[in-house]
Design an enzyme around this catalytic site. Structure first.
Site, PDB file in Angstrom:
ATOM      1  N   HIS A 116      40.752  45.980  48.185  1.00  0.00           N
ATOM      2  CA  HIS A 116      42.044  45.612  47.579  1.00  0.00           C
ATOM      3  C   HIS A 116      41.736  44.883  46.267  1.00  0.00           C
ATOM      4  O   HIS A 116      41.847  43.666  46.176  1.00  0.00           O
ATOM      5  CB  HIS A 116      42.850  44.704  48.503  1.00  0.00           C
ATOM      6  CG  HIS A 116      43.199  45.305  49.829  1.00  0.00           C
ATOM      7  ND1 HIS A 116      42.286  45.425  50.859  1.00  0.00           N
ATOM      8  CD2 HIS A 116      44.365  45.803  50.304  1.00  0.00           C
ATOM      9  CE1 HIS A 116      42.883  45.969  51.909  1.00  0.00           C
ATOM     10  NE2 HIS A 116      44.147  46.214  51.601  1.00  0.00           N
ATOM     11  N   ASP A 119      43.792  54.492  48.989  1.00  0.00           N
ATOM     12  CA  ASP A 119      44.266  53.543  49.981  1.00  0.00           C
ATOM     13  C   ASP A 119      43.093  52.751  50.537  1.00  0.00           C
ATOM     14  O   ASP A 119      42.028  53.308  50.846  1.00  0.00           O
ATOM     15  CB  ASP A 119      44.976  54.281  51.113  1.00  0.00           C
ATOM     16  CG  ASP A 119      45.359  53.351  52.244  1.00  0.00           C
ATOM     17  OD1 ASP A 119      46.346  52.620  52.091  1.00  0.00           O
ATOM     18  OD2 ASP A 119      44.648  53.348  53.284  1.00  0.00           O
ATOM     19  N   HIS A 129      36.977  33.007  46.753  1.00  0.00           N
ATOM     20  CA  HIS A 129      35.986  33.371  45.740  1.00  0.00           C
ATOM     21  C   HIS A 129      34.747  32.489  45.792  1.00  0.00           C
ATOM     22  O   HIS A 129      33.636  32.956  45.490  1.00  0.00           O
ATOM     23  CB  HIS A 129      36.628  33.326  44.357  1.00  0.00           C
ATOM     24  CG  HIS A 129      37.654  34.389  44.170  1.00  0.00           C
ATOM     25  ND1 HIS A 129      38.765  34.241  43.359  1.00  0.00           N
ATOM     26  CD2 HIS A 129      37.766  35.630  44.709  1.00  0.00           C
ATOM     27  CE1 HIS A 129      39.494  35.335  43.399  1.00  0.00           C
ATOM     28  NE2 HIS A 129      38.907  36.190  44.215  1.00  0.00           N
ATOM     29  N   ASP A 137      40.892  42.312  51.429  1.00  0.00           N
ATOM     30  CA  ASP A 137      41.789  41.225  51.027  1.00  0.00           C
ATOM     31  C   ASP A 137      43.215  41.757  50.939  1.00  0.00           C
ATOM     32  O   ASP A 137      43.776  41.880  49.854  1.00  0.00           O
ATOM     33  CB  ASP A 137      41.316  40.670  49.679  1.00  0.00           C
ATOM     34  CG  ASP A 137      42.178  39.530  49.176  1.00  0.00           C
ATOM     35  OD1 ASP A 137      42.907  38.939  49.990  1.00  0.00           O
ATOM     36  OD2 ASP A 137      42.131  39.252  47.973  1.00  0.00           O
TER      37      ASP A 137
END
Length: 283
Positions: free
Chosen positions: A41, A146, A18, A168
């Site tokens: 993700h 997805d 991050h 991620d």
């Protein structure tokens, strides 16, 4: 579908990822034209570190827990302040409770008028949480799609000619590195002007090396890696470190990444903590 990031939120890997993500968004903000971010993700956006999932592992205590009380005026931590400022703002917004922003909330807080964020989350409960978080934010859209299919469906972005793709994966599948390799290549093919950032775990050294070599062998160029290891990557049963691959890194991001990781090293892990920022393939 079984992975729940709430158990790991705010750990050393989140902190590293991050802080670098904030620097990437800050680089995009230097130009006035709008940008678009695709988070493949996404998770739930914010995580209650006092909740039962985070408390059951306590991983956050050796991650964000070691940085929250640092002095913002410390010169050595200057590169971390843009990210730490967002984290502290989130905590203040929750009346001082330990809520940690995942990548969607972090990016959303850094968007300007005209910038957009698209989030993909397949887990039904997490998807509902994410939609609830952003229900009043027209700049953010949430898809129950997805992650890898989203790259084909949502790139290039319709709202901007530049931006970032963040991948991620939870790395629960044995072929995750192979799938990530194909995803990076496809994202760059569909969105040549975009930055592509892909997080990966470092347990044993061989799988990440094979991942990077596969991209190089596929003819990919302008690839930078930023890695943070807490200990030598010799035990494949432990998360010994992590890395972020950045394709098309912004100007001077190599220096920014090195400053960030060097600032984190004294706070994360112990005496064997090591940071490396290297070119896999130059431009």
């Amino acid at each position: 579908m079984n992975y729940r990031h709430a158990y790991h939120a705010g750990n050393f890997a989140d902190v590293m990822k991050h802080a670098l993500l904030t620097a990437l968004i800050s680089a995009l903000r230097r130009k006035s034209t709008p940008f678009s971010v695709l988070d493949t993700h996404a998770g739930i956006g914010t995580y209650d570190l006092s909740g039962p999932q985070a408390q059951s592992t306590g991983e956050w205590r050796d991650g964000i827990g070691r940085l929250l009380d640092t002095d913002p005026a410390t010169p050595a931590l200057a590169s971390l302040q843009p990210w730490l400022n967002v984290v502290r703002d989130i905590i203040r917004a929750h009346d001082g409770k330990l809520f940690y922003p995942g990548s969607p909330e972090l990016v959303a807080k850094l968007l300007r008028p005209g910038d957009t964020l698209t989030c993909c989350e397949l887990h039904p409960e997490d998807q509902r949480s994410l939609k609830s978080l952003f229900r009043n934010n027209p700049a953010v859209s949430v898809h129950g799609r997805d992650a890898y299919a989203a790259i084909a469906a949502l790139l290039p972005p319709r709202t901007a000619k530049r931006g970032l793709v963040l991948m991620d994966p939870p790395f629960e599948q044995r072929d995750e590195f192979a799938r990530l390799t194909h995803a990076v290549i496809e994202a760059r093919t569909r969105f040549p002007a975009g930055i592509v950032a892909a997080w990966y775990p470092i347990k044993h050294g061989a799988p990440p090396r094979a991942f990077l070599h596969a991209l190089k062998d596929a003819g990919q160029r302008n690839l930078l890696t930023a890695e943070l290891t807490l200990r030598p990557p010799l035990d494949p049963t432990r998360l010994n470190g992590c890395g972020l691959l950045i394709a098309n890194p912004p100007y001077q991001f190599e220096e920014d990444a090195r400053s960030i990781l060097n600032a984190l090293c004294p706070y994360l892990g112990e005496t064997e903590t090591r940071a490396t920022v290297e070119w896999v393939v130059p431009e």
